[in-house]
Enzyme design. Structure first.
Site, PDB file in Angstrom:
ATOM      1  CB  ALA A 130      31.586 -89.043 -41.812  1.00 43.18           C
ATOM      2  CE1 TYR A 131      31.503 -92.838 -34.177  1.00 42.85           C
ATOM      3  CE2 TYR A 131      33.866 -93.221 -34.102  1.00 42.85           C
ATOM      4  CZ  TYR A 131      32.633 -93.257 -33.480  1.00 42.85           C
ATOM      5  OH  TYR A 131      32.525 -93.694 -32.176  1.00 42.85           O
ATOM      6  CB  SER A 132      37.592 -89.347 -37.489  1.00 43.80           C
ATOM      7  OG  SER A 132      37.803 -90.740 -37.606  1.00 43.80           O
ATOM      8  CB  SER A 134      30.890 -86.529 -36.225  1.00 43.50           C
ATOM      9  OG  SER A 134      31.108 -87.863 -35.810  1.00 43.50           O
ATOM     10  CE  LYS A 135      31.161 -90.421 -31.607  1.00 41.26           C
ATOM     11  NZ  LYS A 135      30.165 -90.312 -30.537  1.00 41.26           N
TER      12      LYS A 135
END
Ligand code: NAP
Length: 224
Positions: A130-132, A134-135
């Protein structure tokens, strides 16, 4: 005097950025969840962000630092609500602040926007989908927006920090930290002050022919 808005300004990279801006004579406003922020607002709340920024007055420099790591499990174990929350802060938060400040920047024919992405957005880290993702979305947003504003005096760039010693990493295990450092050619983590120096340059009058670009600050890990 230029006026800057820094989201996530109460901690880590955002706090270092505010310190640097103030030292350079830039009036700086922080927007953060923390009650001590100048604008104590959830960046993912579109209506609250738009209202707070309208009340704050003209903004010449926007730095989007507010971010969350989100779920740290394999993708198939992530709850949809946690996936959405990560995107709401990291992506919609960036959209919300850009949406609120850009009309004024266009009107004044000058603006600088710096979006904080991550090496995770280029490489994808395991157990951080999710973080990857989103970035990576922040990089796409930056590239589109840079082109949209290219002839309006407003430049928009993103940076991709590697591991930076901030409260965001305070719960990272010693073992994982050692693994992450082993992947950094310089053999150390970065500091928030080093990141603030790059953000300051990208926010200044010195940055005139770069827009929609991605600047690496990872100790040599992701040099592309
Ligand atoms: P940090 O020390 O945790 O600071 C992030 C700040 O954002 C905190 O003050 C946090 O408040 C605030 N925030 C979180 N959710 C928010 C929301 N919904 N609305 C408003 N403010 C919110 O993290 P950092 O390391 O400085 O990270 C800054 C940026 O750099 C993030 O976008 C991060 O993804 C990126 N980055 C960091 C690293 C690293 O290794 N540190 C590497 C690459 C990229 P609370 O503390 O109250 O949650």
């Amino acid at each position: 005097m230029k006026r800057a808005l820094v989201t996530g300004g109460q901690s880590g990279i955002g706090a270092a950025c505010i310190e640097r801006f103030k030292a350079e004579g830039i009036e700086t406003i922080s927007l953060d969840l923390h009650k001590d922020a100048d604008l104590a607002v959830d960046v993912s709340d579109s209506a609250a962000v738009s209202k707070a920024i309208a009340a704050a007055g003209p903004i010449d420099i926007l730095v989007n630092c507010a971010g969350v790591v989100g779920p740290t499990t394999p993708l198939w174990e992530i709850e949809a609500a946690d996936w959405d929350k990560t995107f709401a802060v990291n992506v919609r938060g960036t959209f919300n602040t850009c949406h609120a400040v850009i009309p004024g920047m266009i009107e004044r024919k000058w603006g600088r926007i710096v979006n904080i992405s991550s090496v995770a957005g280029k490489e994808g880290n395991p157990n951080l989908s999710a973080y990857s993702a989103s970035k990576a979305a922040v990089l796409g947003l930056t590239k589109s927006l840079g082109k949209e504003l290219a002839q309006k005096g407003v430049v928009v760039n993103a940076i991709t920090p590697g591991v930076i010693a901030t409260p965001m990493n305070k719960d990272t295990s010693e073992q994982l930290l050692e693994y992450m450092i082993s992947r950094i050619p310089m053999g150390r983590t970065g500091t928030a002050v080093e990141v603030a120096a790059l953000i300051y340059w990208l926010s200044s009058d010195q940055c005139t022919f770069s827009t929609g670009s991605v600047f690496d600050i990872s100790g040599g890990r992701t040099t592309y």
